[in-house]
Design an enzyme around this catalytic site. Structure first.
Site, PDB file in Angstrom:
ATOM      1  CG  ASP A 111      13.613  61.047  93.084  1.00 28.91           C
ATOM      2  OD1 ASP A 111      12.789  60.187  93.446  1.00 28.91           O
ATOM      3  OD2 ASP A 111      13.330  62.257  92.972  1.00 28.91           O
ATOM      4  CG  ASP A 154       9.159  58.569  89.905  1.00 31.80           C
ATOM      5  OD1 ASP A 154       9.411  57.697  90.751  1.00 31.80           O
ATOM      6  OD2 ASP A 154       8.387  59.531  90.120  1.00 31.80           O
ATOM      7  CE1 TYR A 175      17.095  63.309  95.926  1.00 33.30           C
ATOM      8  CE2 TYR A 175      15.701  62.749  97.788  1.00 33.30           C
ATOM      9  CZ  TYR A 175      15.885  62.869  96.429  1.00 33.30           C
ATOM     10  OH  TYR A 175      14.860  62.563  95.594  1.00 33.30           O
ATOM     11  CG  ASP A 190      22.030  64.487  78.866  1.00 32.87           C
ATOM     12  OD1 ASP A 190      22.817  63.552  79.118  1.00 32.87           O
ATOM     13  OD2 ASP A 190      22.380  65.517  78.245  1.00 32.87           O
ATOM     14  CE  LYS A 221      24.730  67.056  81.854  1.00 35.31           C
ATOM     15  NZ  LYS A 221      24.187  66.787  80.505  1.00 35.31           N
TER      16      LYS A 221
HETATM   17  C1  IPM Z   1      11.194  58.317  96.283  1.00 37.98           C
HETATM   18  C2  IPM Z   1      10.453  59.595  96.616  1.00 37.98           C
HETATM   19  C3  IPM Z   1      11.193  60.298  97.741  1.00 37.98           C
HETATM   20  C4  IPM Z   1      12.569  60.660  97.218  1.00 37.98           C
HETATM   21  C5  IPM Z   1      10.486  61.523  98.298  1.00 37.98           C
HETATM   22  C6  IPM Z   1       9.076  61.229  98.728  1.00 37.98           C
HETATM   23  C7  IPM Z   1      11.255  62.164  99.429  1.00 37.98           C
HETATM   24  O1  IPM Z   1      10.310  60.379  95.494  1.00 37.98           O
HETATM   25  O2  IPM Z   1      11.328  57.453  97.173  1.00 37.98           O
HETATM   26  O3  IPM Z   1      11.616  58.177  95.151  1.00 37.98           O
HETATM   27  O4  IPM Z   1      12.753  61.704  96.564  1.00 37.98           O
HETATM   28  O5  IPM Z   1      13.497  59.886  97.437  1.00 37.98           O
HETATM   29 MG    MG Z   2      10.972  59.439  93.707  1.00 37.17          MG
END
Ligand code: IPM
Ligand code: MG
Length: 360
Positions: free
Chosen positions: A248, A252, A142, A224, A192
């Site tokens: 990240d 999710d 990042y 993975d 990884k």
């Molecule tokens: C998160 C989001 C952010 C990230 C984006 C919006 C920059 O996906 O907070 O997980 O990738 O960290």
């Molecule tokens: Mg995210």
């Protein structure tokens, strides 16, 4: 009387609707337990761009830096999609994380017993899932340099750099082991290391830090495989520690286990003050002003402020209990609607949770 200053960065879309409810719940807790919470609003994201031509104005950063904790709603709206990358609302998020040195991102993924049927996975697989994902938030690909898009060998070429200093891994590992100590003492570090040098340093460093926490059982998993295990058998996890990009993606994935993004809070901590708290969902501009979004993720983020920034564990538990009681009593927002239950709007959901806080 204890007094705390919280800066409220509502952001775009439905950000204001959800932070309003969280503020309401904090005020209720304050009244009940004689704690003074002061709230100071500031602009971030697209709304800040509209006014200051930057998504993260200095004024906002100063307000945030001077507060005891930051509560953030969400940023982003399609109407900013055509802006150059450095002016887009999402850039404000990365900017404030870096500016406040918020290197430790805590993302709990909890499946509530009342809502197991909403999970896309089978109930017997998800029920009882309670995972804490610890994601490193200020390093990795990042923020690594060099980065860019240029022409090489007569064609376009793009590159980013995945990199970590040992010290960055050490500090996030300490956070993860401490969190694991306060939970079920199981830590799974995800990397990884079969391919990436960065991950080899990660694994070696986490193993070194683990010597200071002999009670915590440390395992390692390739990312993975972790992605697969999270849906195959999520209950095997207690605390997951991983880097920025893997975190990240995995957070999710873990978030869908609970049945709705609208339920999940997060905390981003640093070594010093202040920390920042936000729901993990986005700004949902299409739902703005309709009074239908779920404020629970933001209310639980406010609860995390009490625990992680102010050490008010009792008051934290009081909010979490109020949310659980509200769900048990059958109240639902649209995203978690179920037949036989009562669907209520954003503000009503906040009011009911406040009532439960007072009833405790
Ligand atoms: C998160 C989001 C952010 C990230 C984006 C919006 C920059 O996906 O907070 O997980 O990738 O960290
Ligand atoms: Mg995210």
């Amino acid at each position: 009387m204890k007094s705390y200053n919280i800066s409220v960065l509502a952001g775009d879309g439905t950000g204001k609707e959800v932070t309003d409810e969280a503020v309401k719940v904090l005020k209720t807790v304050g009244e009940k337990y004689s704690i003074n919470f002061n709230f100071e609003p500031a602009l971030i994201g697209g709304c800040a761009y509209d006014k200051y031509k930057t998504p993260l104005p200095d004024e906002t950063l100063n307000i945030a830096k001077q507060s005891d904790a930051v509560l953030l709603g969400a940023v982003g709206d399609w109407k900013y999609d055509s802006l150059p990358p450095e002016l887009r609302p999402e850039r404000a998020l990365l900017g404030i994380r870096k500016e406040l040195n918020l290197f430790a991102n805590l993302r709990p993924a909890v499946v509530y017993p009342e809502l197991t049927s909403l999970s896309p996975l089978k109930e017997n697989i998800v029920s009882g899932t309670d995972i804490m994902i610890i994601r490193e938030l200020t390093g990795d690909v990042y923020f690594g340099t060099p980065k860019g898009i240029e022409v090489r060998n007569s064609e376009k070429y793009a590159f980013n750099n995945m990199c970590y200093y040992e010290s960055e891994i050490i500090r996030i590992a300490h956070v993860a082991f401490k969190v694991a100590m306060a939970r079920n003492k199981k830590l799974c570090s995800v990397d990884k290391a079969n391919v990436l040098d960065v991950s080899r340093l990660w694994r070696e460093t986490v193993a070194m830090v683990s010597k200071e926490y002999p009670e915590v059982e440390l395992t390692n998993m390739y990312v993975d495989n972790a992605a697969m295990q999270l849906i195959k058998n999520p209950k095997q996890f207690d605390v997951i520690l991983t880097g920025n990009i893997f975190g990240d993606i995995l957070s999710d994935e873990a978030s869908v286990l609970s049945g709705s993004l609208g339920l999940l809070p997060s905390a981003s901590l640093s070594d010093s003050k202040p920390a920042m708290y936000e729901p993990i969902h986005g700004s949902a501009p299409d739902l703005k002003g309709k009074n239908i979004v779920n404020p629970i993720a933001t209310i639980l983020s406010a609860a995390m402020i009490l625990k992680y920034s102010f050490n008010l564990n009792f008051e934290h538990d009081c909010i979490v209990d109020a949310v659980r009681k509200t769900l048990k009593a059958g109240f639902r927002t649209n995203d978690i609607a179920q037949t036989g239950m009562v669907t209520v709007g954003t503000d009503k959901m906040g009011n009911i949770i406040c009532d439960k806080v007072l009833q405790d």
